[in-house]
Design a protein around this motif. Structure first.
Motif, mmCIF file in Angstrom:
data_model
loop_
_atom_site.group_PDB
_atom_site.id
_atom_site.type_symbol
_atom_site.label_atom_id
_atom_site.label_comp_id
_atom_site.label_asym_id
_atom_site.label_seq_id
_atom_site.Cartn_x
_atom_site.Cartn_y
_atom_site.Cartn_z
ATOM 1 N N GLY A 162 11.742 6.428 0.173
ATOM 2 C CA GLY A 162 12.802 5.885 1.021
ATOM 3 C C GLY A 162 12.512 6.091 2.498
ATOM 4 N N TYR A 163 11.894 7.223 2.850
ATOM 5 C CA TYR A 163 11.508 7.479 4.243
ATOM 6 C C TYR A 163 10.535 6.403 4.708
ATOM 7 N N PHE A 164 9.535 6.128 3.884
ATOM 8 C CA PHE A 164 8.559 5.093 4.230
ATOM 9 C C PHE A 164 9.252 3.742 4.404
ATOM 10 N N MET A 165 10.108 3.381 3.469
ATOM 11 C CA MET A 165 10.760 2.073 3.526
ATOM 12 C C MET A 165 11.658 1.925 4.755
ATOM 13 N N LEU A 166 12.308 3.009 5.159
ATOM 14 C CA LEU A 166 13.163 2.958 6.354
ATOM 15 C C LEU A 166 12.356 2.696 7.630
ATOM 16 N N HIS A 167 11.126 3.161 7.650
ATOM 17 C CA HIS A 167 10.349 3.136 8.883
ATOM 18 C C HIS A 167 9.140 2.208 8.859
ATOM 19 N N CYS A 168 8.819 1.607 7.720
ATOM 20 C CA CYS A 168 7.563 0.869 7.611
ATOM 21 C C CYS A 168 7.468 -0.309 8.576
ATOM 22 N N GLY A 169 8.549 -1.017 8.836
ATOM 23 C CA GLY A 169 8.503 -2.135 9.780
ATOM 24 C C GLY A 169 8.149 -1.678 11.183
ATOM 25 N N ARG A 170 8.780 -0.603 11.621
ATOM 26 C CA ARG A 170 8.506 -0.051 12.949
ATOM 27 C C ARG A 170 7.090 0.502 13.031
ATOM 28 N N ILE A 171 6.654 1.193 11.994
ATOM 29 C CA ILE A 171 5.306 1.769 11.989
ATOM 30 C C ILE A 171 4.259 0.656 12.022
ATOM 31 N N TYR A 172 4.483 -0.383 11.228
ATOM 32 C CA TYR A 172 3.538 -1.502 11.200
ATOM 33 C C TYR A 172 3.447 -2.166 12.581
ATOM 34 N N LYS A 173 4.600 -2.429 13.190
ATOM 35 C CA LYS A 173 4.605 -3.069 14.519
ATOM 36 C C LYS A 173 3.909 -2.196 15.557
ATOM 37 N N CYS A 174 4.095 -0.902 15.473
ATOM 38 C CA CYS A 174 3.453 0.029 16.399
ATOM 39 C C CYS A 174 1.933 -0.008 16.202
ATOM 40 N N ALA B 7 0.840 -1.207 0.000
ATOM 41 C CA ALA B 7 0.000 0.000 0.000
ATOM 42 C C ALA B 7 0.874 1.255 0.000
ATOM 43 N N GLY B 8 1.953 1.242 0.772
ATOM 44 C CA GLY B 8 2.887 2.378 0.789
ATOM 45 C C GLY B 8 3.519 2.604 -0.571
ATOM 46 N N MET B 9 3.864 1.525 -1.246
ATOM 47 C CA MET B 9 4.444 1.619 -2.594
ATOM 48 C C MET B 9 3.447 2.275 -3.556
ATOM 49 N N GLU B 10 2.198 1.856 -3.467
ATOM 50 C CA GLU B 10 1.170 2.419 -4.342
ATOM 51 C C GLU B 10 0.940 3.902 -4.045
ATOM 52 N N LEU B 11 0.910 4.267 -2.768
ATOM 53 C CA LEU B 11 0.731 5.670 -2.392
ATOM 54 C C LEU B 11 1.922 6.513 -2.854
ATOM 55 N N LEU C 254 -11.901 2.900 14.947
ATOM 56 C CA LEU C 254 -11.026 3.839 15.642
ATOM 57 C C LEU C 254 -11.764 5.094 16.109
ATOM 58 N N GLY C 255 -13.006 5.290 15.669
ATOM 59 C CA GLY C 255 -13.739 6.500 16.040
ATOM 60 C C GLY C 255 -13.193 7.712 15.304
ATOM 61 N N ASP C 256 -13.204 8.860 15.961
ATOM 62 C CA ASP C 256 -12.669 10.096 15.382
ATOM 63 C C ASP C 256 -11.174 10.157 15.673
ATOM 64 N N VAL C 257 -10.376 10.354 14.629
ATOM 65 C CA VAL C 257 -8.920 10.309 14.765
ATOM 66 C C VAL C 257 -8.310 11.658 14.405
ATOM 67 N N LEU C 258 -7.381 12.103 15.238
ATOM 68 C CA LEU C 258 -6.530 13.252 14.953
ATOM 69 C C LEU C 258 -5.103 12.732 14.960
ATOM 70 N N GLU C 259 -4.437 12.833 13.822
ATOM 71 C CA GLU C 259 -3.044 12.388 13.735
ATOM 72 C C GLU C 259 -2.165 13.602 13.478
ATOM 73 N N ILE C 260 -1.099 13.709 14.242
ATOM 74 C CA ILE C 260 -0.209 14.856 14.141
ATOM 75 C C ILE C 260 1.115 14.415 13.518
ATOM 76 N N GLY C 261 1.426 15.021 12.377
ATOM 77 C CA GLY C 261 2.713 14.814 11.732
ATOM 78 C C GLY C 261 2.986 13.422 11.194
ATOM 79 N N PRO C 262 2.067 12.824 10.440
ATOM 80 C CA PRO C 262 2.349 11.488 9.922
ATOM 81 C C PRO C 262 3.417 11.460 8.822
ATOM 82 N N PHE C 263 3.630 12.574 8.133
ATOM 83 C CA PHE C 263 4.596 12.702 7.054
ATOM 84 C C PHE C 263 4.402 11.564 6.055
ATOM 85 N N TYR C 264 5.418 10.816 5.721
ATOM 86 C CA TYR C 264 5.292 9.751 4.727
ATOM 87 C C TYR C 264 5.150 8.371 5.360
ATOM 88 N N SER C 265 4.511 8.289 6.525
ATOM 89 C CA SER C 265 4.237 6.982 7.131
ATOM 90 C C SER C 265 3.009 6.357 6.489
#
Length: 125
Positions: free
Chosen positions: A26-38, A10-14, A49-60
């Motif tokens: 490259g930012y996504f690829m460096l962090h995708c494993g950690r983001i997925y585990k989190c 999905a990240g590749m497609e985005l 998830l209800g109503d979500v406010l996300e701060i600073g997701p950048f390329y996650s």
């Protein structure tokens, strides 16, 4: 539930859609494993998830992947031109996006009071 392979795909497609495969992907690829585990650890990949406010997701890419499970999704992103390729993707998916100066909002500067001021309607003070 989304597998890690599906998350990466999905990240590749985005990245392809935002036309950043040759750079910020490259930012996504460096962090995708950690983001997925989190996301897995906090059970964000399952249930409502209800109503979500996300701060600073950048390329996650988490807003794009998690918004399907949210009643509403709002993103506060740092106002940096490097994030602008994501603007049309947010709009197409009806994810609310607001560019803000994150340092001015949360960091200690000389121009604000000691509390954080949120641009959202229900500010906490």
């Amino acid at each position: 539930m989304l597998s890690q392979e599906q998350f990466v795909e999905a990240g590749m497609e985005l990245s392809r859609e935002a036309k950043v495969l040759d750079g910020l992907h490259g930012y996504f690829m460096l962090h995708c494993g950690r983001i997925y585990k989190c996301c897995q650890h906090f059970k964000l990949l399952e249930g409502n998830l209800g109503d979500v406010l996300e701060i600073g997701p950048f390329y996650s890419y988490t807003p794009f992947l998690l918004s399907r499970q949210a009643s509403s999704y709002t993103v506060l992103e740092g106002d940096d031109p490097v994030a602008y390729p994501l603007k049309p993707l947010y709009a197409e998916r009806k994810i609310k996006l607001q560019f803000v100066d994150l340092f001015e909002m949360f960091g200690p500067t000389h121009t604000r009071a000691t509390y954080c001021r949120s641009p959202m309607p229900h500010s906490i003070r």
